[in-house]
Design a protein around this motif. Structure first.
Motif: not given
Length: 340
Positions: A5-9, A213-217, A222-233
């Motif tokens: 649920l947290e990921k969906q949010k 994804w770039v715009i989200a980062i 932090q929220a992008a990372k929690l949502a499963g986006i590969p921030v580092e890559g």
């Protein structure tokens, strides 16, 4: 269950953030964007210059303005991706020199233009890869990393070139010089390339997963990372894209000038960053406009050209570029406060 649920949010929050930050369509929305107002300033300055100088609207002068701004516009497209993540790349100017030297050395050795282009882009990609890895995985400040890389690249360019000019580009020299300095339908080749790249970036920012994804980062890493986006890559890829744009601009600029030295591109990063920010990219991240980069580059080149035609000393150029940069940031802050 709770983690799902947290990921969906998080995904929902990111989607909403992206929708708010993405380029929007419709005239009512367009006039709220910074590129629109910068474009109006561009048109206003052009109108004024038609009365100030008879030489301004000549075909040759317009050709020169569009050609010169295109080199910076291509680089600004890549820089806009980095700035969208709240980063910065100060090494792009010196990278123009190094990648240009690589092209010159390869083609002078007798290899074709295809190999020269590949070598240019590989050098650029390698620098971007190192920048991105240090920022993404070692969590080093982008300013420090790219400032250090600027110095490294300048030194490498001097060593590799033996501090000499390269002007012999082998059997494909005529073709190379036409690609960089020629034209199609009286429009410089480099402008056609800028138009194509701008269209690609417009699609990327508007429709691609990478762009979202770039715009989200940039909006909330932090929220992008929690949502499963590969921030580092993603951060690594952004710096590689920025460097590739610098490499492409270098390849074209060397073809235009017909020679290359290790000093080529010196201090270009300042103009590129200014063009990007003037074009609407937010230094705090999360906001980017594909059309903003070429518009910002066009305004800067028009300022330079106007000063020359108006008989104002060229020493004033950086003054006006800096003034427009400050005004652009101020405008963005005012718009952000009103939006909040």
């Amino acid at each position: 269950m709770n983690s799902t649920l947290e990921k969906q949010k998080d995904h929902a929050a990111i989607d909403e953030s992206i929708i708010l930050r993405q380029e929007v369509s419709g005239f009512a929305a367009i006039i709220r964007t910074q590129p629109f107002w910068v474009f109006l300033a561009l048109v206003a300055l052009a109108i004024v210059m038609t009365f100030v100088s008879d030489a301004f609207m000549t075909e040759r002068n317009i050709f020169n303005i569009t050609r010169n701004m295109a080199f910076f516009g291509i680089m600004a497209l890549g820089m806009s991706a980095v700035i969208c993540t709240a980063g910065i790349d100060l090494s792009v100017g010196s990278l123009v020199g190094l990648s240009g030297i690589a092209t010159g050395l390869i083609m002078r050795a007798g290899y074709g233009i295809e190999v020269g282009f590949l070598g240019c882009m590989l050098v650029a990609a390698a620098v971007g890869l190192v920048n991105g890895a240090l920022v993404a995985y070692l969590k080093m400040p982008p300013f420090v990393v790219t400032l250090g890389m600027l110095s490294i690249v300048v030194s490498l360019a001097r060593v590799v070139s033996n501090n000499q000019m390269i002007w012999n580009f082998g059997p494909d020299q005529d073709l190379y010089e036409w690609i960089g300095g020629g034209s199609i339908l009286s429009i410089p080749n480099v402008v056609w390339i800028l138009v194509i790249l701008t269209a690609i970036f417009w699609w990327v920012w508007r429709y691609s997963t990478w762009g979202r994804w770039v715009i989200a980062i940039g909006g909330n890493a932090q929220a992008a990372k929690l949502a499963g986006i590969p921030v580092e890559g993603m951060l690594v890829s952004v710096y590689v894209v920025c460097s590739l744009c610098a490499g492409l601009s270098a390849f074209l600029f060397v073809g235009y000038t017909g020679s290359v030295t290790n000093a080529m591109g010196f201090a270009w990063e300042l103009t590129v960053i200014a063009a990007t920010v003037i074009g609407g990219s937010n230094l705090m991240g999360g906001i980017v406009y594909a059309l903003g980069a070429p518009i910002g580059a066009a305004l800067i080149e028009l300022i330079r050209n106007s000063l020359i035609l108006a008989g104002i000393p060229a020493l004033w150029q950086q003054f006006f570029v800096g003034l427009f940069l400050i005004l652009a940031v101020l405008l963005e802050q005012v718009r952000s406060r009103k939006g909040g």
